[in-house]
Design a protein around this motif. Sequence first.
Motif, PDB file in Angstrom:
ATOM      1  N   UNK A   1       0.824  -1.208   0.000  1.00  0.00           N
ATOM      2  CA  UNK A   1       0.000   0.000   0.000  1.00  0.00           C
ATOM      3  C   UNK A   1       0.859   1.259   0.000  1.00  0.00           C
ATOM      4  N   UNK A   2       1.928   1.248   0.781  1.00  0.00           N
ATOM      5  CA  UNK A   2       2.836   2.398   0.825  1.00  0.00           C
ATOM      6  C   UNK A   2       3.517   2.594  -0.526  1.00  0.00           C
ATOM      7  N   UNK A   3       3.927   1.496  -1.161  1.00  0.00           N
ATOM      8  CA  UNK A   3       4.596   1.581  -2.462  1.00  0.00           C
ATOM      9  C   UNK A   3       3.640   2.125  -3.526  1.00  0.00           C
ATOM     10  N   UNK A   4       2.399   1.624  -3.536  1.00  0.00           N
ATOM     11  CA  UNK A   4       1.413   2.105  -4.505  1.00  0.00           C
ATOM     12  C   UNK A   4       1.144   3.595  -4.311  1.00  0.00           C
ATOM     13  N   UNK A   5       0.966   3.999  -3.066  1.00  0.00           N
ATOM     14  CA  UNK A   5       0.691   5.407  -2.774  1.00  0.00           C
ATOM     15  C   UNK A   5       1.853   6.285  -3.231  1.00  0.00           C
ATOM     16  N   UNK A   6       3.076   5.820  -3.020  1.00  0.00           N
ATOM     17  CA  UNK A   6       4.256   6.590  -3.417  1.00  0.00           C
ATOM     18  C   UNK A   6       4.327   6.742  -4.935  1.00  0.00           C
ATOM     19  N   UNK A   7       4.078   5.661  -5.652  1.00  0.00           N
ATOM     20  CA  UNK A   7       4.119   5.711  -7.117  1.00  0.00           C
ATOM     21  C   UNK A   7       3.059   6.674  -7.655  1.00  0.00           C
ATOM     22  N   UNK A   8       1.856   6.602  -7.105  1.00  0.00           N
ATOM     23  CA  UNK A   8       0.779   7.488  -7.550  1.00  0.00           C
ATOM     24  C   UNK A   8       1.105   8.942  -7.239  1.00  0.00           C
ATOM     25  N   UNK A   9       1.691   9.190  -6.067  1.00  0.00           N
ATOM     26  CA  UNK A   9       2.071  10.555  -5.695  1.00  0.00           C
ATOM     27  C   UNK A   9       3.125  11.110  -6.652  1.00  0.00           C
ATOM     28  N   UNK A  10       4.114  10.304  -6.989  1.00  0.00           N
ATOM     29  CA  UNK A  10       5.161  10.735  -7.919  1.00  0.00           C
ATOM     30  C   UNK A  10       4.564  11.051  -9.290  1.00  0.00           C
ATOM     31  N   UNK A  11       3.624  10.222  -9.730  1.00  0.00           N
ATOM     32  CA  UNK A  11       2.998  10.459 -11.038  1.00  0.00           C
ATOM     33  C   UNK A  11       2.207  11.761 -11.050  1.00  0.00           C
ATOM     34  N   UNK A  12       1.558  12.091  -9.931  1.00  0.00           N
ATOM     35  CA  UNK A  12       0.800  13.336  -9.850  1.00  0.00           C
ATOM     36  C   UNK A  12       1.736  14.538  -9.855  1.00  0.00           C
ATOM     37  N   UNK A  13       2.858  14.416  -9.167  1.00  0.00           N
ATOM     38  CA  UNK A  13       3.847  15.495  -9.166  1.00  0.00           C
ATOM     39  C   UNK A  13       4.391  15.706 -10.579  1.00  0.00           C
TER      40      UNK A  13
END
Length: 253
Positions: free
Chosen positions: A116-128
């Motif tokens: 869950x932490x990894x998925x959230x991090x990837x999605x956050x990076x994509x939004x940035x």
Amino acid sequence: MAERKPSGNGTGFKALAAAGEGDDFSVIEAIGGVRGVVESMLPGVVFVVLFVITQNLDLTIGVSAVLALAQVAIRLLQRQSVTGALSGLVAVGICLIWAWKSHEARDYYMFGFLTNAAYAAVLAISLIARVPALGAIIEFIRQLPTEHFRAWFEDWTGDKALKKAYTIITWLWMALFLLRLAVQVPLYLTNHVAALGVTRLLMGIPFWALAIWVSYLIIATPLHRHKAAKAHAEQAAHGDSTIDTAQTAKDER
């Protein structure tokens, strides 16, 4: 038992990739059907219930492992697709091994925290980066960019309405993963195994189904319009090409 016919729209993000094709979207089919839901939830239910009743971690791990293997074996005997069951077996296996090695029942849920932490991090990076990951995943499934990657990328990112929809659902899924962590990690730290197990189940398939459904509602219309506009443009280009060919042939005569 007769084999369940697969949904025409597929499951998971494949179902979202087919959004806009019609009104036959099914949340149940998108999350794997009734059988898929049962197979996904059963190992977790058995683990938490059995451990709470017996307080015997070794027994709980053994029964859960046998159950996960049995699910795959039954599908093999019935000559059905085992892809989902195998992926579930791997995930359950990692969780069980983690709990067994640490001798802590709560560590059964550690792998889920990490994913869950990894998925959230990837999605956050994509939004940035202003390239919504959910859009990239859905468009990749929808039209595999084996050639002309730049054209594929500009096709969906250049549609403002579609990109906005993809951005919204990327925020939605990131919030889902972060909410799971915010609720479940404190239960892990305080060693409330029963509460953690129940919360994990409630925030698992039900939350996944809700996220799939809301995502469909958000992207269906802009994706349908995008597909229609692209089809119209291709048809117009094909018509112009036909006219040019006919004119060239006429001039040559």
